[in-house]
Design a protein around this motif. Structure first.
Motif, PDB file in Angstrom:
ATOM      1  N   ARG A   1      18.188 -35.296 -57.919  1.00  0.00           N
ATOM      2  CA  ARG A   1      17.020 -35.879 -57.250  1.00  0.00           C
ATOM      3  C   ARG A   1      16.160 -34.793 -56.612  1.00  0.00           C
ATOM      4  NH1 ARG A   1      19.483 -40.170 -53.504  1.00  0.00           N
ATOM      5  NH2 ARG A   1      21.422 -39.592 -54.462  1.00  0.00           N
ATOM      6  N   LEU A   2      16.832 -33.822 -56.006  1.00  0.00           N
ATOM      7  CA  LEU A   2      16.124 -32.721 -55.371  1.00  0.00           C
ATOM      8  C   LEU A   2      15.379 -31.888 -56.417  1.00  0.00           C
ATOM      9  CD1 LEU A   2      15.511 -31.244 -52.742  1.00  0.00           C
ATOM     10  CD2 LEU A   2      17.581 -29.907 -53.085  1.00  0.00           C
ATOM     11  N   GLU A   3      16.027 -31.616 -57.542  1.00  0.00           N
ATOM     12  CA  GLU A   3      15.367 -30.871 -58.620  1.00  0.00           C
ATOM     13  C   GLU A   3      14.162 -31.632 -59.154  1.00  0.00           C
ATOM     14  OE1 GLU A   3      18.322 -30.059 -61.568  1.00  0.00           O
ATOM     15  OE2 GLU A   3      19.322 -28.532 -60.339  1.00  0.00           O
ATOM     16  N   ALA A   4      14.322 -32.951 -59.313  1.00  0.00           N
ATOM     17  CA  ALA A   4      13.210 -33.776 -59.800  1.00  0.00           C
ATOM     18  C   ALA A   4      12.049 -33.748 -58.798  1.00  0.00           C
ATOM     19  CB  ALA A   4      13.668 -35.208 -60.036  1.00  0.00           C
ATOM     20  N   LYS A   5      12.380 -33.819 -57.516  1.00  0.00           N
ATOM     21  CA  LYS A   5      11.344 -33.784 -56.485  1.00  0.00           C
ATOM     22  C   LYS A   5      10.637 -32.425 -56.474  1.00  0.00           C
ATOM     23  CE  LYS A   5      10.603 -35.219 -51.753  1.00  0.00           C
ATOM     24  NZ  LYS A   5      11.185 -35.811 -50.566  1.00  0.00           N
ATOM     25  N   ILE A   6      11.405 -31.361 -56.624  1.00  0.00           N
ATOM     26  CA  ILE A   6      10.836 -30.011 -56.672  1.00  0.00           C
ATOM     27  C   ILE A   6       9.913 -29.891 -57.880  1.00  0.00           C
ATOM     28  CG2 ILE A   6      11.394 -27.590 -57.110  1.00  0.00           C
ATOM     29  CD1 ILE A   6      13.859 -27.979 -55.308  1.00  0.00           C
ATOM     30  N   ASP A   7      10.328 -30.431 -59.012  1.00  0.00           N
ATOM     31  CA  ASP A   7       9.489 -30.396 -60.213  1.00  0.00           C
ATOM     32  C   ASP A   7       8.179 -31.155 -59.996  1.00  0.00           C
ATOM     33  OD1 ASP A   7      11.322 -28.852 -61.581  1.00  0.00           O
ATOM     34  OD2 ASP A   7      12.237 -30.543 -62.657  1.00  0.00           O
TER      35      ASP A   7
ATOM     36  N   VAL B   1       6.664 -31.781 -57.117  1.00  0.00           N
ATOM     37  CA  VAL B   1       5.851 -31.023 -56.169  1.00  0.00           C
ATOM     38  C   VAL B   1       5.228 -29.808 -56.855  1.00  0.00           C
ATOM     39  CG1 VAL B   1       5.947 -29.607 -54.077  1.00  0.00           C
ATOM     40  CG2 VAL B   1       7.069 -31.828 -54.113  1.00  0.00           C
ATOM     41  N   SER B   2       5.995 -29.166 -57.702  1.00  0.00           N
ATOM     42  CA  SER B   2       5.490 -28.007 -58.442  1.00  0.00           C
ATOM     43  C   SER B   2       4.314 -28.403 -59.334  1.00  0.00           C
ATOM     44  CB  SER B   2       6.617 -27.406 -59.272  1.00  0.00           C
ATOM     45  OG  SER B   2       6.145 -26.340 -60.046  1.00  0.00           O
ATOM     46  N   VAL B   3       4.443 -29.512 -60.035  1.00  0.00           N
ATOM     47  CA  VAL B   3       3.358 -29.994 -60.897  1.00  0.00           C
ATOM     48  C   VAL B   3       2.138 -30.348 -60.043  1.00  0.00           C
ATOM     49  CG1 VAL B   3       2.643 -31.901 -62.395  1.00  0.00           C
ATOM     50  CG2 VAL B   3       4.837 -30.778 -62.768  1.00  0.00           C
ATOM     51  N   GLU B   4       2.356 -31.018 -58.910  1.00  0.00           N
ATOM     52  CA  GLU B   4       1.248 -31.370 -58.025  1.00  0.00           C
ATOM     53  C   GLU B   4       0.536 -30.117 -57.518  1.00  0.00           C
ATOM     54  OE1 GLU B   4       2.759 -33.811 -54.872  1.00  0.00           O
ATOM     55  OE2 GLU B   4       3.307 -35.449 -56.218  1.00  0.00           O
ATOM     56  N   LEU B   5       1.317 -29.111 -57.137  1.00  0.00           N
ATOM     57  CA  LEU B   5       0.721 -27.869 -56.647  1.00  0.00           C
ATOM     58  C   LEU B   5      -0.080 -27.169 -57.741  1.00  0.00           C
ATOM     59  CD1 LEU B   5       3.532 -26.376 -54.395  1.00  0.00           C
ATOM     60  CD2 LEU B   5       1.332 -27.288 -53.668  1.00  0.00           C
ATOM     61  N   ARG B   6       0.456 -27.158 -58.954  1.00  0.00           N
ATOM     62  CA  ARG B   6      -0.277 -26.544 -60.073  1.00  0.00           C
ATOM     63  C   ARG B   6      -1.586 -27.279 -60.327  1.00  0.00           C
ATOM     64  NH1 ARG B   6       4.054 -26.935 -63.962  1.00  0.00           N
ATOM     65  NH2 ARG B   6       5.710 -26.039 -62.724  1.00  0.00           N
ATOM     66  N   ASN B   7      -1.528 -28.614 -60.289  1.00  0.00           N
ATOM     67  CA  ASN B   7      -2.741 -29.406 -60.502  1.00  0.00           C
ATOM     68  C   ASN B   7      -3.758 -29.164 -59.389  1.00  0.00           C
ATOM     69  OD1 ASN B   7      -1.725 -30.494 -62.851  1.00  0.00           O
ATOM     70  ND2 ASN B   7      -0.971 -32.358 -61.868  1.00  0.00           N
ATOM     71  N   GLU B   8      -3.273 -29.134 -58.155  1.00  0.00           N
ATOM     72  CA  GLU B   8      -4.163 -28.878 -57.019  1.00  0.00           C
ATOM     73  C   GLU B   8      -4.780 -27.495 -57.106  1.00  0.00           C
ATOM     74  OE1 GLU B   8      -3.390 -29.628 -52.807  1.00  0.00           O
ATOM     75  OE2 GLU B   8      -1.949 -31.138 -53.470  1.00  0.00           O
ATOM     76  N   SER B   9      -3.963 -26.500 -57.443  1.00  0.00           N
ATOM     77  CA  SER B   9      -4.486 -25.138 -57.526  1.00  0.00           C
ATOM     78  C   SER B   9      -5.500 -25.021 -58.657  1.00  0.00           C
ATOM     79  CB  SER B   9      -3.363 -24.115 -57.691  1.00  0.00           C
ATOM     80  OG  SER B   9      -2.725 -24.253 -58.931  1.00  0.00           O
ATOM     81  N   ALA B  10      -5.284 -25.732 -59.757  1.00  0.00           N
ATOM     82  CA  ALA B  10      -6.256 -25.721 -60.856  1.00  0.00           C
ATOM     83  C   ALA B  10      -7.562 -26.376 -60.404  1.00  0.00           C
ATOM     84  CB  ALA B  10      -5.686 -26.443 -62.072  1.00  0.00           C
ATOM     85  N   GLY B  11      -7.450 -27.466 -59.651  1.00  0.00           N
ATOM     86  CA  GLY B  11      -8.650 -28.128 -59.124  1.00  0.00           C
ATOM     87  C   GLY B  11      -9.398 -27.243 -58.146  1.00  0.00           C
TER      88      GLY B  11
END
Length: 107
Positions: free
Chosen positions: A29-35, A37-47
């Motif tokens: 669950r923690l790994e899934a949550k980290i993944d 968050v990582s995707v969200e951060l990548r999307n935010e940084s791209a935006g």
């Protein structure tokens, strides 16, 4: 070994197995949550990168426009100054007397 020892060992192994499964589940669950968050951060940084690129492009256009306006204004000022200097030089040109003396137009 007595039966009580086997029961105790079985209980300990059961508890250890239950802890392992629970920790493994939490870990997944923690790994899934980290993944996520990582995707969200990548999307935010791209935006943010896209927005920043757009803002920089707008600033460049504004600066270029401002520089072009200043350049045009400066050319006009230089042309006006050139005309004034020429007119001043023409007005101060010495007038020759028949005797070869120089005098200013005022005198």
């Amino acid at each position: 070994m007595p039966l009580e020892t086997w029961v105790s060992l079985g209980s300990l192994l059961g508890v250890a197995l239950a802890l392992y499964v629970a920790l493994k589940s939490d870990s997944r669950r923690l790994e899934a949550k980290i993944d996520r968050v990582s995707v969200e951060l990548r999307n935010e940084s791209a935006g943010i990168k896209s927005e920043l690129t757009s803002d920089i492009s707008k600033l460049r256009a504004e600066f270029k426009k401002g520089i072009d306006e200043l350049r045009s204004e400066l050319k006009g000022d230089v042309a006006r100054l050139d005309d004034r200097v020429y007119a001043l030089a023409a007005g101060l040109r010495p007038v020759l007397h028949p005797g070869g003396e120089h005098r200013s137009p005022a005198g």
